[in-house]
Design an enzyme around this catalytic site. Structure first.
Site, mmCIF file in Angstrom:
data_model
loop_
_atom_site.group_PDB
_atom_site.id
_atom_site.type_symbol
_atom_site.label_atom_id
_atom_site.label_comp_id
_atom_site.label_asym_id
_atom_site.label_seq_id
_atom_site.Cartn_x
_atom_site.Cartn_y
_atom_site.Cartn_z
ATOM 1 N N GLY A 20 0.844 -1.183 0.000
ATOM 2 C CA GLY A 20 0.000 0.000 0.000
ATOM 3 C C GLY A 20 0.879 1.232 0.000
ATOM 4 O O GLY A 20 2.112 1.130 -0.041
ATOM 5 N N GLU A 94 10.008 -3.130 4.173
ATOM 6 C CA GLU A 94 10.519 -2.199 3.152
ATOM 7 C C GLU A 94 11.183 -2.933 1.991
ATOM 8 O O GLU A 94 12.242 -2.551 1.496
ATOM 9 C CB GLU A 94 11.480 -1.181 3.784
ATOM 10 C CG GLU A 94 10.878 -0.353 4.901
ATOM 11 C CD GLU A 94 9.834 0.670 4.441
ATOM 12 O OE1 GLU A 94 9.564 0.776 3.225
ATOM 13 O OE2 GLU A 94 9.274 1.354 5.311
#
EC number: 2.7.1.21
Length: 191
Positions: A20, A94
């Protein structure tokens, strides 16, 4: 002891991708799942890219929740940490910052019966696919797509807008000083 000696032929694991825009709670969701596994005494190891210098040696959400993470430059380094101990779950935060090697590493861990959960931005500030996240989405068994809230209108935000004009480089490590969530209507085209 070699990596292959630690992991004998095991049933195939699963792959989950949490994605997202920035400020959608990706790291919070990752940490929530990690906490649940740890409470069940399931061995979990967490990795993050060294390029993300915002919180050294930690995966930390904006809500203040955190857990220790191993910082690595290359996805191939994950194998070094799995030769001594058995982990049932490998968590990677990440992931968009890793090279394309991340896809093959995730596949190989999965083939060895290790469950892998990855979080990352699925698009960059230009709304273009980011890093290897699209390839990870293609091999995922489960996808958790999160929304943020648009800073302009308050509607659901699927995009990340860069609000500083330092460069057009795709990677610019930053937080609220450099980015904000936007809906499709309020994200100007390309940077």
């Amino acid at each position: 002891m070699s990596f292959s000696q630690v992991f004998h032929q095991s049933p195939r694991g699963w792959i989950e991708v949490i994605c997202g825009p920035m400020f959608s709670g990706k790291t919070e969701e990752l940490l929530r799942k990690i906490k649940r596994w740890k409470l069940a005494k399931i061995p979990v190891i967490i990795f993050k890219p060294k390029i993300d210098t915002r919180q050294q040696h930690l995966v930390k959400s904006r809500n203040g929740h955190s857990d220790e993470a191993i910082e690595i430059n290359s996805p191939l380094e994950i194998y070094d940490y799995l030769t001594k101990d058995r982990f049932d779950v490998v968590a990677i935060d990440e992931a968009q910052f890793f090279s394309s090697e991340i896809v093959e590493v995730v596949k190989s861990l999965n083939d060895l019966g290790i469950n892998v959960i990855v979080s990352g931005l699925d698009t960059d500030f230009r709304a273009e696919p980011f890093g290897s996240i699209p390839q990870l989405l293609a091999i995922a068994d489960k996808i958790c797509k999160l929304d943020a809230v648009c800073n302009v209108c308050g509607q659901l935000a699927q995009r990340t807008q860069r609000i500083v004009s330092k460069s057009n480089e795709t990677v610019l490590i930053g937080d609220i000083e450099a980015y904000e969530p936007r809906c499709k209507l309020h994200q100007p085209s390309a940077g």
